[in-house]
Design a protein around this motif. Structure first.
Motif, short mmCIF file in Angstrom:
data_model
loop_
_atom_site.label_atom_id
_atom_site.label_comp_id
_atom_site.label_asym_id
_atom_site.label_seq_id
_atom_site.Cartn_x
_atom_site.Cartn_y
_atom_site.Cartn_z
N SER A 132 0.89 -1.31 -0.11
CA SER A 132 0.03 0.03 -0.03
C SER A 132 0.86 1.15 0.10
O SER A 132 0.47 2.30 -0.57
CB SER A 132 -0.95 -0.14 1.08
N TYR A 133 1.96 1.16 0.70
CA TYR A 133 2.66 2.36 0.72
C TYR A 133 3.62 2.49 -0.63
O TYR A 133 3.76 3.53 -1.21
CB TYR A 133 4.15 2.17 1.77
N LEU A 134 4.05 1.48 -1.38
CA LEU A 134 4.62 1.57 -2.74
C LEU A 134 3.68 2.24 -3.41
O LEU A 134 4.31 3.03 -4.37
CB LEU A 134 4.84 -0.09 -2.98
N TRP A 135 2.43 1.79 -3.72
CA TRP A 135 1.69 2.50 -4.38
C TRP A 135 1.77 4.11 -4.33
O TRP A 135 2.03 4.94 -5.37
CB TRP A 135 0.09 2.50 -3.94
N THR A 136 2.07 4.71 -3.37
CA THR A 136 1.96 6.17 -3.11
C THR A 136 3.43 6.61 -3.63
O THR A 136 3.36 7.74 -4.02
CB THR A 136 1.92 6.46 -1.41
N THR A 137 4.41 5.89 -3.81
CA THR A 137 5.74 6.15 -4.15
C THR A 137 5.42 6.42 -5.63
O THR A 137 6.19 7.37 -6.30
CB THR A 137 6.87 5.38 -3.72
N GLY A 138 4.71 5.64 -6.15
CA GLY A 138 4.57 5.70 -7.71
C GLY A 138 3.49 6.86 -8.05
O GLY A 138 3.45 7.54 -9.19
N VAL A 139 2.61 7.16 -7.12
CA VAL A 139 1.53 8.32 -7.42
C VAL A 139 2.50 9.67 -7.42
O VAL A 139 1.98 10.64 -8.10
CB VAL A 139 0.26 8.08 -6.53
N ILE A 140 3.08 9.82 -6.04
CA ILE A 140 3.63 11.27 -5.96
C ILE A 140 5.14 10.84 -5.34
O ILE A 140 5.10 10.72 -3.94
CB ILE A 140 2.84 11.98 -5.12
N PHE A 141 6.13 11.00 -6.00
CA PHE A 141 7.32 10.57 -5.58
C PHE A 141 8.07 11.47 -4.76
O PHE A 141 9.07 11.30 -3.96
CB PHE A 141 8.11 9.84 -6.61
N GLU A 142 8.08 12.87 -4.90
CA GLU A 142 9.00 13.82 -4.51
C GLU A 142 8.90 13.79 -2.91
O GLU A 142 8.12 13.43 -2.40
CB GLU A 142 8.61 14.95 -5.01
N PRO A 143 10.26 13.99 -2.47
CA PRO A 143 10.45 13.75 -0.99
C PRO A 143 9.46 14.86 -0.02
O PRO A 143 9.01 14.32 0.81
CB PRO A 143 11.74 14.05 -0.67
N GLN A 144 9.27 15.97 -0.70
CA GLN A 144 8.44 16.90 0.10
C GLN A 144 6.84 16.74 0.22
O GLN A 144 6.33 17.18 1.01
CB GLN A 144 8.50 18.23 -0.62
N PHE A 145 6.37 15.50 -0.40
CA PHE A 145 4.77 14.98 -0.31
C PHE A 145 4.80 14.11 0.72
O PHE A 145 3.77 13.08 0.45
CB PHE A 145 4.50 14.95 -1.69
N GLY A 146 5.53 13.88 1.66
CA GLY A 146 5.39 12.69 2.64
C GLY A 146 4.26 12.88 3.30
O GLY A 146 3.49 11.74 3.55
N TYR A 147 3.59 13.99 3.83
CA TYR A 147 2.21 14.12 4.45
C TYR A 147 0.97 13.27 3.25
O TYR A 147 0.16 12.40 3.89
CB TYR A 147 1.74 15.63 4.67
N CYS A 148 1.37 13.46 2.04
CA CYS A 148 0.31 12.93 1.01
C CYS A 148 0.58 11.54 1.12
O CYS A 148 -0.52 10.47 1.01
CB CYS A 148 0.66 13.72 -0.37
N ARG A 149 1.82 11.04 1.09
CA ARG A 149 1.84 9.51 0.79
C ARG A 149 1.34 8.87 2.33
O ARG A 149 0.95 7.69 2.05
CB ARG A 149 3.30 9.49 0.68
N ARG A 150 1.94 9.50 3.42
CA ARG A 150 1.13 9.02 4.53
C ARG A 150 -0.22 8.72 4.47
O ARG A 150 -0.99 7.59 5.01
CB ARG A 150 1.63 9.62 5.78
N GLN A 151 -1.10 9.80 4.07
CA GLN A 151 -2.30 9.46 4.12
C GLN A 151 -3.13 8.75 2.99
O GLN A 151 -4.01 7.79 3.31
CB GLN A 151 -3.29 10.99 3.93
N LEU A 152 -2.40 8.56 1.90
CA LEU A 152 -2.79 7.72 0.84
C LEU A 152 -2.54 6.24 1.08
O LEU A 152 -3.25 5.65 0.77
CB LEU A 152 -2.05 7.83 -0.63
#
Length: 447
Positions: free
Chosen positions: A251-271
């Motif tokens: 599930s976390y791997l999906w988020t690195t494909g959707v928005i990979f840039e390091p500054q978007f960590g909050y978005c990855r955590r919620q996704l």
């Protein structure tokens, strides 16, 4: 305050409290008396339904347990955010920026931009790249594009007589397998770093920067994955609902494909949280009456309506209810925007078996499987053309939002290209991808 807007802090509903409450009781007591039954090669669970007060058959996906244990994920550690690596990366970034701005002519600039983007470091130079492309756009852009393509072709053909011919064959094979704009960016970057290192005219400085940046971003991913793993374990759904897919790393791997840039960590955590909840709820099978009641409870967003749900559905809804409300509260607190109605709308899930597109086409037309597959491939290609056309069009949305929408399609292609990477292939194919992207750093020369 109405019941359907009441927010229960997640900390007040731990797994232990669920197990002790008479109402918020997990599925484990129900499933203790389950028996596995196989019909037509499909595995089912026969359990006693408190909702109908009779035995009912619930289908099970028969998924394997997660190959990622909590302690293993928590042990992830990287040295690449230490000061020595950070300072080296800053210096290299300045040097690469200078190379980009001092490149001799538009063709050289375009070639360098292409290299930086494929290496996964183009996001550091967005303003510089935009300036270069704008300057070319104001002149003879078509001629430059032709020169760029012709120059690449001649260079590669000349290299046929050298050992680097194998590298050219690698690039051609890669391009023929799938268009570049369909590929997941981080996986493409990892692949291209290896490929670029084999080039005869490799720029050591650019290669070092690409490797170091990949490892530094990976170190950030590891911290985020550890946080997600703690949240998932504390939530307790995987432990209580053993029949569902336990897919925190995937599930976390999906988020690195959707928005990979390091500054978007909050978005990855919620996704990641959304992905885990969707996966679990997608695995919930029940009677038609139970599913209707569950859907109605979600649509009304009312905890008072879940009393007649089976215990495991209660836990699913409470996990969803608290997680979504927490996300909405967090955004409201930080930005003053109330997004709960949008999150609720996105979570109005109607559960049931959804026939695959290939199967639907075969049933509707009587076509054989291979013809149906080719038809779906054609539909996919058409949709990509539509998305490509929309990207440069004016839009009220930020570029990062548009990019993430496109990258979701790329990530889905990556996850399902060779089968069900989120389900039956999670412990083999997807595990290898996670090891490459999230666990194993790229070897560097000593600083």
């Amino acid at each position: 305050m109405s019941a359907n807007s009441f927010f229960i802090p997640p900390s007040s509903l731990s797994t232990k409290q669920f197990s002790q409450g008479s109402c918020l009781h997990p599925a484990r007591p129900v499933l203790q008396h389950a028996q596995k039954v196989t019909k037509h090669n499909i595995q089912f669970l026969v359990v006693s339904s408190q909702f109908l007060n009779q035995e009912v058959i619930r289908r099970s996906g028969n998924y394997k347990p997660s190959s990622w244990d909590y302690d293993g994920l928590q042990s992830l550690k990287s040295e690449f955010l230490e000061e020595a690596f950070v300072e080296r990366a800053k210096k290299l970034m300045v040097d690469v920026k200078r190379k980009l701005n001092q490149a001799a002519g538009a063709v050289d600039q375009l070639e360098l931009i292409d290299t930086l983007q494929r290496l996964g470091v183009g996001y550091h130079f967005q303003s510089d790249i935009k300036s270069v492309l704008e300057s070319i756009k104001d002149t003879e852009e078509e001629l430059y594009a032709q020169q760029f393509t012709y120059r690449h072709l001649i260079k590669q053909l000349k290299e046929k007589t050298f050992p680097n011919y194998k590298n050219m064959a690698r690039l051609v094979s890669h391009a023929l397998e799938m268009p570049l704009h369909w590929r997941m960016k981080r996986w493409e970057a990892r692949w291209f770093i290896d490929t670029y290192s084999m080039k005869q005219d490799v720029d050591p400085l650019i290669l070092e920067f690409a490797k170091l940046d990949f490892n530094m971003v990976q170190a950030i991913y590891q911290q985020e994955l550890k946080d997600a793993s703690r949240w998932w374990t504390d939530l307790g759904l995987a432990e209580a609902l053993r029949f569902s897919r336990d897919r925190i790393a995937e599930s976390y791997l999906w988020t690195t494909g959707v928005i990979f840039e390091p500054q978007f960590g909050y978005c990855r955590r919620q996704l990641t949280k959304v992905n885990c909840l969707i996966t679990t709820i997608d695995d919930v099978y029940g009677t038609l009456d139970e599913l209707k009641l569950f859907t109605d409870t979600v649509e009304r967003w009312d905890i008072n309506r879940m009393g007649d749900l089976p215990d495991y559905m209660k836990m699913c809804f409470m996990a969803l209810y608290n997680s979504i409300n927490e996300m909405a509260y967090d955004v409201l607190k930080k930005s003053g925007r109330d997004i709960l109605k949008y999150l609720k709308k996105g979570d109005e899930l109607k559960r049931g078996d959804v026939p695959k597109s290939i199967q639907c086409y075969m049933r509707e037309t009587g076509a054989p499987e291979e013809i149906a597959r080719e038809h779906i491939r054609g539909l996919r290609a058409k949709e990509w053309k539509k998305m490509n056309k929309c990207m440069p069009a004016p839009s009220p949305f930020p570029r990062a939002f548009k990019d993430s929408a496109i990258d979701l399609g790329r990530m889905a292609q990556f996850m399902y290209q060779h089968g069900d990477g989120h389900g039956v292939l999670a412990d083999c194919l997807t595990r290898n991808n996670i090891m490459s992207l999230l666990v194993n750093p790229i070897p560097l020369d000593k600083l």
